[in-house]
Design a protein around this motif. Structure first.
Motif, PDB file in Angstrom:
ATOM      1  N   ALA A  82       0.874  -1.420   0.038  1.00 31.11           N
ATOM      2  CA  ALA A  82       0.045   0.050   0.124  1.00 31.11           C
ATOM      3  C   ALA A  82       0.851   1.169   0.174  1.00 31.11           C
ATOM      4  CB  ALA A  82      -0.813  -0.012   1.182  1.00 31.11           C
ATOM      5  N   ALA A  83       0.613   2.150  -0.785  1.00 27.50           N
ATOM      6  CA  ALA A  83       1.000   3.489  -0.686  1.00 27.50           C
ATOM      7  C   ALA A  83       0.312   4.738  -1.398  1.00 27.50           C
ATOM      8  CB  ALA A  83       2.306   3.302  -1.847  1.00 27.50           C
ATOM      9  N   THR A  84       0.815   5.777  -0.924  1.00 21.60           N
ATOM     10  CA  THR A  84      -0.095   6.833  -1.428  1.00 21.60           C
ATOM     11  C   THR A  84       0.045   7.102  -3.124  1.00 21.60           C
ATOM     12  OG1 THR A  84       1.596   8.448  -1.143  1.00 21.60           O
ATOM     13  CG2 THR A  84       0.096   8.013   0.943  1.00 21.60           C
ATOM     14  N   MET A  85      -1.057   8.035  -3.503  1.00 18.52           N
ATOM     15  CA  MET A  85      -1.054   8.028  -4.814  1.00 18.52           C
ATOM     16  C   MET A  85       0.372   8.962  -5.353  1.00 18.52           C
ATOM     17  SD  MET A  85      -2.924   7.269  -7.321  1.00 18.52           S
ATOM     18  CE  MET A  85      -4.137   6.529  -6.392  1.00 18.52           C
ATOM     19  N   ILE A  86       0.560   9.692  -4.492  1.00 16.97           N
ATOM     20  CA  ILE A  86       1.873  10.402  -5.107  1.00 16.97           C
ATOM     21  C   ILE A  86       3.052   9.903  -5.001  1.00 16.97           C
ATOM     22  CG2 ILE A  86       2.583  11.662  -2.899  1.00 16.97           C
ATOM     23  CD1 ILE A  86       2.683  14.289  -4.087  1.00 16.97           C
ATOM     24  N   ASN A  87       2.992   8.785  -4.185  1.00 22.65           N
ATOM     25  CA  ASN A  87       4.119   7.738  -4.129  1.00 22.65           C
ATOM     26  C   ASN A  87       3.884   6.951  -5.126  1.00 22.65           C
ATOM     27  OD1 ASN A  87       6.158   6.184  -3.508  1.00 22.65           O
ATOM     28  ND2 ASN A  87       5.471   5.608  -1.371  1.00 22.65           N
ATOM     29  N   GLY A  88       3.865   7.168  -6.420  1.00 20.13           N
ATOM     30  CA  GLY A  88       4.249   6.505  -7.780  1.00 20.13           C
ATOM     31  C   GLY A  88       2.890   5.857  -8.314  1.00 20.13           C
ATOM     32  N   GLY A  89       1.588   6.347  -7.605  1.00 21.62           N
ATOM     33  CA  GLY A  89       0.477   5.813  -8.100  1.00 21.62           C
ATOM     34  C   GLY A  89       0.109   5.798  -9.333  1.00 21.62           C
ATOM     35  N   LEU A  90       0.528   6.891 -10.013  1.00 22.61           N
ATOM     36  CA  LEU A  90       0.197   7.279 -11.598  1.00 22.61           C
ATOM     37  C   LEU A  90       1.277   7.190 -12.321  1.00 22.61           C
ATOM     38  CD1 LEU A  90      -2.397  10.316 -10.615  1.00 22.61           C
ATOM     39  CD2 LEU A  90      -3.025   8.118 -11.155  1.00 22.61           C
ATOM     40  N   GLU A  91       2.338   6.799 -11.909  1.00 25.57           N
ATOM     41  CA  GLU A  91       3.744   6.775 -12.724  1.00 25.57           C
ATOM     42  C   GLU A  91       3.681   6.217 -14.036  1.00 25.57           C
ATOM     43  OE1 GLU A  91       8.069   5.747 -10.895  1.00 25.57           O
ATOM     44  OE2 GLU A  91       6.829   4.048 -11.276  1.00 25.57           O
ATOM     45  N   HIS A  92       4.037   7.309 -15.123  1.00 24.56           N
ATOM     46  CA  HIS A  92       4.100   7.022 -16.401  1.00 24.56           C
ATOM     47  C   HIS A  92       2.644   6.501 -17.073  1.00 24.56           C
ATOM     48  CE1 HIS A  92       8.007   5.052 -15.011  1.00 24.56           C
ATOM     49  NE2 HIS A  92       8.108   6.639 -14.730  1.00 24.56           N
ATOM     50  N   ARG A  93       1.453   6.754 -16.308  1.00 22.80           N
ATOM     51  CA  ARG A  93       0.443   6.667 -16.669  1.00 22.80           C
ATOM     52  C   ARG A  93      -0.523   7.882 -17.089  1.00 22.80           C
ATOM     53  NH1 ARG A  93      -0.273   1.178 -17.817  1.00 22.80           N
ATOM     54  NH2 ARG A  93       0.839  -0.099 -16.369  1.00 22.80           N
ATOM     55  N   VAL A  94       0.144   8.972 -16.808  1.00 25.69           N
ATOM     56  CA  VAL A  94      -0.393  10.562 -17.050  1.00 25.69           C
ATOM     57  C   VAL A  94       0.556  11.310 -17.761  1.00 25.69           C
ATOM     58  CG1 VAL A  94      -1.858  10.027 -14.708  1.00 25.69           C
ATOM     59  CG2 VAL A  94       0.659  11.028 -14.687  1.00 25.69           C
ATOM     60  N   ILE A  95       0.006  12.512 -18.086  1.00 23.66           N
ATOM     61  CA  ILE A  95       0.709  13.569 -18.423  1.00 23.66           C
ATOM     62  C   ILE A  95       0.373  14.776 -17.846  1.00 23.66           C
ATOM     63  CG2 ILE A  95      -0.574  13.970 -20.622  1.00 23.66           C
ATOM     64  CD1 ILE A  95       2.061  14.677 -21.966  1.00 23.66           C
ATOM     65  N   GLY A  96       1.269  15.600 -17.396  1.00 26.58           N
ATOM     66  CA  GLY A  96       0.785  16.558 -16.592  1.00 26.58           C
ATOM     67  C   GLY A  96       1.535  18.046 -16.919  1.00 26.58           C
ATOM     68  N   ALA A  97       1.122  19.217 -16.580  1.00 25.85           N
ATOM     69  CA  ALA A  97       2.208  20.411 -16.809  1.00 25.85           C
ATOM     70  C   ALA A  97       1.945  21.071 -15.759  1.00 25.85           C
ATOM     71  CB  ALA A  97       1.374  21.011 -17.879  1.00 25.85           C
ATOM     72  N   SER A  98       3.106  21.757 -15.155  1.00 22.19           N
ATOM     73  CA  SER A  98       3.080  22.550 -14.121  1.00 22.19           C
ATOM     74  C   SER A  98       3.931  23.864 -14.248  1.00 22.19           C
ATOM     75  CB  SER A  98       3.603  21.748 -12.600  1.00 22.19           C
ATOM     76  OG  SER A  98       4.831  21.485 -13.160  1.00 22.19           O
ATOM     77  N   ALA A  99       3.580  24.866 -13.704  1.00 21.49           N
ATOM     78  CA  ALA A  99       4.371  26.017 -13.872  1.00 21.49           C
ATOM     79  C   ALA A  99       4.923  26.319 -12.548  1.00 21.49           C
ATOM     80  CB  ALA A  99       3.522  27.335 -14.111  1.00 21.49           C
ATOM     81  N   TYR A 100       6.123  26.961 -12.461  1.00 25.01           N
ATOM     82  CA  TYR A 100       7.004  27.089 -11.333  1.00 25.01           C
ATOM     83  C   TYR A 100       7.641  28.442 -11.405  1.00 25.01           C
ATOM     84  CZ  TYR A 100      11.119  24.928 -13.656  1.00 25.01           C
ATOM     85  OH  TYR A 100      12.028  24.682 -14.587  1.00 25.01           O
ATOM     86  N   ALA A 101       8.053  28.888 -10.162  1.00 22.17           N
ATOM     87  CA  ALA A 101       9.106  29.951 -10.001  1.00 22.17           C
ATOM     88  C   ALA A 101      10.226  29.663  -8.774  1.00 22.17           C
ATOM     89  CB  ALA A 101       8.339  31.128  -9.606  1.00 22.17           C
ATOM     90  N   PHE A 102      11.143  30.034  -8.691  1.00 25.73           N
ATOM     91  CA  PHE A 102      12.094  29.881  -8.044  1.00 25.73           C
ATOM     92  C   PHE A 102      12.878  31.492  -7.641  1.00 25.73           C
ATOM     93  CE2 PHE A 102      16.537  27.880  -6.726  1.00 25.73           C
ATOM     94  CZ  PHE A 102      16.166  27.636  -5.549  1.00 25.73           C
ATOM     95  N   TRP A 103      12.430  31.903  -6.623  1.00 24.81           N
ATOM     96  CA  TRP A 103      12.998  33.218  -6.312  1.00 24.81           C
ATOM     97  C   TRP A 103      14.300  33.350  -5.495  1.00 24.81           C
ATOM     98  CZ3 TRP A 103      12.927  36.052  -1.573  1.00 24.81           C
ATOM     99  CH2 TRP A 103      13.168  37.524  -1.691  1.00 24.81           C
ATOM    100  N   ASP A 104      15.229  34.201  -6.127  1.00 25.23           N
ATOM    101  CA  ASP A 104      16.615  34.197  -5.158  1.00 25.23           C
ATOM    102  C   ASP A 104      17.021  33.095  -4.617  1.00 25.23           C
ATOM    103  OD1 ASP A 104      18.551  35.969  -4.201  1.00 25.23           O
ATOM    104  OD2 ASP A 104      17.238  36.348  -2.163  1.00 25.23           O
ATOM    105  N   ASN A 105      17.115  31.978  -5.434  1.00 20.43           N
ATOM    106  CA  ASN A 105      17.635  30.691  -5.069  1.00 20.43           C
ATOM    107  C   ASN A 105      17.132  30.337  -3.788  1.00 20.43           C
ATOM    108  OD1 ASN A 105      19.505  30.270  -7.183  1.00 20.43           O
ATOM    109  ND2 ASN A 105      20.834  31.674  -6.523  1.00 20.43           N
ATOM    110  N   SER A 106      15.800  30.659  -3.237  1.00 19.20           N
ATOM    111  CA  SER A 106      15.342  30.209  -1.959  1.00 19.20           C
ATOM    112  C   SER A 106      14.032  29.630  -2.068  1.00 19.20           C
ATOM    113  CB  SER A 106      15.456  31.471  -1.038  1.00 19.20           C
ATOM    114  OG  SER A 106      16.749  31.999  -0.960  1.00 19.20           O
ATOM    115  N   LEU A 107      13.051  30.599  -2.504  1.00 18.38           N
ATOM    116  CA  LEU A 107      11.467  30.227  -2.516  1.00 18.38           C
ATOM    117  C   LEU A 107      11.355  29.663  -3.922  1.00 18.38           C
ATOM    118  CD1 LEU A 107       9.106  30.499  -0.897  1.00 18.38           C
ATOM    119  CD2 LEU A 107       8.571  33.023  -2.265  1.00 18.38           C
TER     120      LEU A 107
END
Lengths: 462, 141
Positions: free
Chosen positions: A207-232
């Motif tokens: 048993a494992a949580t969904m974010i622990n590989g539950g959808l691995e390679h069965r999905v496609i997703g897109a995310s936007a990210y930002a990394f401010w001042d090498n910190s946030l």
């Protein structure tokens, strides 16, 4: 196919309806407890002109230093400015696996019940800078235990650095096929310890949580990210299930299709990294929300998974002669199993699952390493969902992992740099509890400690 | 810098002391070099600072260019002068020659010292650590 995968599929044959239900949740465990993909890519070193040790603790991937974190967030595009770099790499993982007691059935049709010498992975990568602001990490893997190949991790990124309030801020987009594969901090399950593990032994409970590989390679997703001042670091994204046809085309087994994901699926991440050069620290929170319709029929009942995690890490880097790290994460998952409950495949409509991980490592001279880790999975009981192979309807599993390894190359003066890379290691996984019990968890007299797994590996990349 | 030292060595054998001093000063001026050597820092500590702050991108081995250029014989070298390294236009046009003062200034705040440079380093604020680091760099010949 791991022993856990084999176990689950055996159960599938024994009673189709109930097993389908179990498969939905247990499949997360198949990936979580099964073979951990492993990565250390010389094409990155060739591209940047840096040593593997600049970006990786112990001079071998995937455990990232702050510089490695920045390289990944920067979209794999950083370079020494010279042309002619080809973003291709290869990797091989050969292994010997011994379990304390031989398994009830051979993990795959190509392996024995114990003492297997295997080619766990043979991978090809397109990894590195594709254009000024575009980079990729695309892996195709041949699994020698199954004699089968498939598309493995995919993470294609576009990233650019802007000045925001006088601080460098990276804005990027990741298109990937596994929630968490884009994360740079080695605390979430996809890139967490152990960084490689047996394909035919036991790495965790089923048993494992969904974010622990539950959808691995069965999905496609897109995310936007930002990394401010090498910190946030902030990120938000969404996922969709790949069609069954595309899954088949990319080498995924049809039996592992998870179904259709709800349009409101959300992945999010918030973290802080403090890089003092001699040491670094990260802390963060993350989450994944999705609803899955296993039969892919419109209007049918769904199973909802609401994952929230907290994580932290510390690295002492010093002069890189003595390096120590600590990583930890805790994930809480709330499940609302409308589909499973309606079909009589779960006793309770709601339930939860918690995962705690902690590990510490020490590397001398970026060559000799030891790591110790502890894993705890606990959840609410359900006698239908956790039936065959579980005791008392409980998903609980606890254990420890010890590893020692030797990485002779990957440093500035190493032979064959940056082409030759090797890690030899020995790993031992000990179980205190497996699938709900210390003793006789499967009803056939098998104890948790019988799954203790010795894993000797030779891991090379070029 | 090596040429200057060789020239001064030659002069030692053929001239009087005041003339040697005059020639030496002239040569130094011609070479555009500020006397660097007596960086007051602790070079042993500086080696550790190098390992912590610089070694991911720079080597001290002669001819070993990583993401950044080799720092072997950096003191006395004209900025952006190694042929095998891709420098920023800003550094190429800076006219800098690396000496104790210019290294200290650059390491303290690279983007302030050379605006639009490409070195991705925020700078080393600790003046003592910089002094030690530059002292270590001055030993690399």
């Amino acid at each position: 196919m791991t022993n856990k995968q084999n176990s689950a599929l055996t159960g599938l044959c024994a009673g189709i309806a109930r097993r389908c239900a179990a498969l939905l949740l247990a499949s997360a465990g198949l990936f979580a407890g099964g073979m951990q993909s492993a990565h250390a890519l010389p094409s990155f070193a060739r591209q940047t002109g840096q040593d593997c040790a600049a970006c990786h603790v112990g001079a071998y991937g995937p455990q990232l230093t702050p510089m490695g974190v920045r390289f990944k967030i920067g979209g794999y595009t950083d370079t020494d400015g010279k042309d002619g770099k080809i973003p291709l790499s290869g990797m091989l993982v050969g292994a010997f696996t011994h379990t304390k007691k031989k398994q009830d059935e051979a993990p795959t049709v190509h392996t024995d019940r114990n003492n297997n010498t295997t080619l766990d992975e043979a991978s090809l990568f397109v990894a590195g800078r594709l254009a000024e602001n575009l980079g990729a990490f695309i892996q195709w893997t041949y699994d020698g235990t199954e004699h089968h190949s498939a598309l493995d991790h995919v993470d294609v990124r576009a990233a650019h650095t802007f000045d925001v309030g006088g601080k460098d801020t990276v804005f990027g987009i990741s298109v990937n096929n596994n929630p968490g594969v884009q994360d740079p901090f080695n605390t979430m399950p996809v890139w967490g310890f152990p960084y490689t593990s047996s394909a035919v032994g036991f790495g965790g409970g089923d048993a494992a949580t969904m974010i622990n590989g539950g959808l691995e390679h069965r999905v496609i997703g897109a995310s936007a990210y930002a990394f401010w001042d090498n910190s946030l670091y902030v990120e938000i994204g969404t996922y969709r299930a790949l069609s069954q046809a595309i899954q088949a085309d990319t080498g995924q087994h049809r039996s592992g299709d998870m179904g259709r994901l709800d349009g409101d699926t959300v992945y999010w991440r918030l973290a802080w990294m403090q890089d003092w050069k001699k040491q670094s620290f990260t802390a963060g929170v993350f989450g994944f929300d999705t609803a899955i319709q296993p039969d892919r029929l419109s209007g049918g009942p769904q199973n909802h998974y609401h994952d929230v995690g907290v994580d932290a890490s510390y690295q002492f880097l010093g002069t890189r002669t003595h390096v120590g790290t600590i990583y930890t994460s805790y994930i809480h998952e709330n499940q609302t199993r409308n589909d499973l409950f309606t079909k009589g495949e779960a006793t309770n409509r709601t339930g939860h699952l918690n995962e705690f991980r902690i590990n510490a490592s020490y590397y001398f001279d970026q060559t000799w390493g030891v790591t110790a880790g502890r894993f705890v999975t606990r959840g609410s009981r359900d006698t239908l969902l956790y039936a065959d192979g579980y005791a008392n309807g409980s998903p609980n599993t606890t254990g420890s992992i010890l590893q020692a390894d030797w990485t002779p190359f990957g440093k500035e003066d190493s032979w064959g740099a940056p082409w030759a890379n090797l890690r030899l290691g020995v790993q031992y996984t000990l179980f205190d509890k497996f699938n709900g019990a210390r003793h006789n968890y499967d009803g056939n007299g098998r104890d948790a400690k019988d799954n203790n797994t010795l894993f000797l590996f030779a891991w090379t990349s070029f | 810098m090596d040429l200057v030292l060789k020239a001064m060595s030659l002069m030692k054998r053929r001239t009087t002391a005041p003339v040697r001093l005059l020639y030496g000063l002239c040569l130094m001026t011609l070479a555009g070099v500020t006397v660097p050597a007596h960086a007051a820092g602790d070079s042993h500590r500086g080696e550790d600072v190098f390992a912590q702050e610089c070694a991911e991108c720079h080597s001290v081995r002669e001819g070993k260019n990583k993401k950044g250029p080799s720092l072997f014989a950096i003191v006395g070298r004209k900025a952006a002068s190694i042929g095998d390294v891709v420098y920023s236009d800003a550094l190429r046009q800076s006219g800098l020659t690396w000496n104790v003062a210019s290294l200290d200034s650059y390491i303290a705040a690279p983007r302030k010292a050379v605006p639009n440079g490409k070195m991705k380093y925020d700078g080393l604020g600790d003046a003592k650590a910089r002094e030690d680091l530059v002292a270590y760099l001055a030993t690399l010949h």
